[in-house]
Design a protein around this motif. Structure first.
Motif, PDB file in Angstrom:
ATOM      1  N   PHE A  39      10.251 -24.361  88.852  1.00  0.00           N
ATOM      2  CA  PHE A  39      11.022 -23.126  88.807  1.00  0.00           C
ATOM      3  C   PHE A  39      12.338 -23.336  89.539  1.00  0.00           C
ATOM      4  N   SER A  44       9.536 -17.335  92.372  1.00  0.00           N
ATOM      5  CA  SER A  44       8.728 -17.658  91.192  1.00  0.00           C
ATOM      6  C   SER A  44       7.493 -18.459  91.572  1.00  0.00           C
ATOM      7  N   ASP A  89      15.326 -19.978  84.585  1.00  0.00           N
ATOM      8  CA  ASP A  89      15.606 -18.564  84.360  1.00  0.00           C
ATOM      9  C   ASP A  89      16.242 -18.321  82.992  1.00  0.00           C
ATOM     10  N   SER A 131      13.272 -14.887  85.671  1.00  0.00           N
ATOM     11  CA  SER A 131      12.523 -16.130  85.596  1.00  0.00           C
ATOM     12  C   SER A 131      11.412 -15.887  84.574  1.00  0.00           C
ATOM     13  N   ASP A 134       8.741 -13.512  85.885  1.00  0.00           N
ATOM     14  CA  ASP A 134       9.128 -12.229  86.482  1.00  0.00           C
ATOM     15  C   ASP A 134       8.552 -10.991  85.799  1.00  0.00           C
TER      16      ASP A 134
END
Length: 151
Positions: A39, A44, A89, A131, A134
């Motif tokens: 990530f 994240s 992301d 991300s 998310d």
């Protein structure tokens, strides 16, 4: 504001290119699962550990560029039959000068040595700056299942 860093580095002499946030907690799970998820940000990693009841196998790069030092470290720690999974992301996925081609180029740093894949939001289910993890476990599981493998 242009030119302003996204995150403030408050630790003197800290170099994110020499670090992988969370690896100390993920190392055993990386060996067991034979996967490591990369990530951009620390939050994240924390979410992935929450979704897996502390059996996370992810780390944060501190950005969306993977340094040679990080590549070397990951290749030393990930089993030879393991998989590297990039989970950048949404804004990186869609940037005009970056996008999917950029993610593939980052993934190719590993693909000669390990199975490598990346998460890509083909159906635009994430918000602009989200991300892949998310928007909850259900969306994360979907994106993870349909990740793209580098051939």
């Amino acid at each position: 504001m242009t030119g302003t860093p996204k995150y403030w580095n408050y630790i003197k002499h800290y170099r994110k290119a020499l670090n992988l946030y969370g690896f100390n907690q993920a190392s055993e799970n990386v060996k067991e699962s034979k996967q490591i998820i990369l990530f951009e940000a620390e939050k994240s990693v924390l979410k992935q550990f929450t979704f897996t009841n502390c059996e996370g196998n992810s780390v944060a790069l501190g950005g969306h560029t993977i340094s040679d030092n990080q590549v070397d470290f990951i290749l030393r720690k990930l089993p030879s039959d393991g998989e590297v999974i990039l989970a950048f992301d949404h804004d990186v996925m869609t940037k005009e000068n970056e996008g999917e081609r950029y993610i593939i180029n980052q993934a190719k740093k590993f693909s000669i040595f390990r199975k490598t894949s990346y998460i890509f939001d083909t159906y635009n289910i994430l918000g602009e700056k989200d991300s892949p993890i998310d928007c909850g476990k259900k969306k994360w599981d979907y994106l993870f299942k349909w990740r793209k493998v580098i051939e």
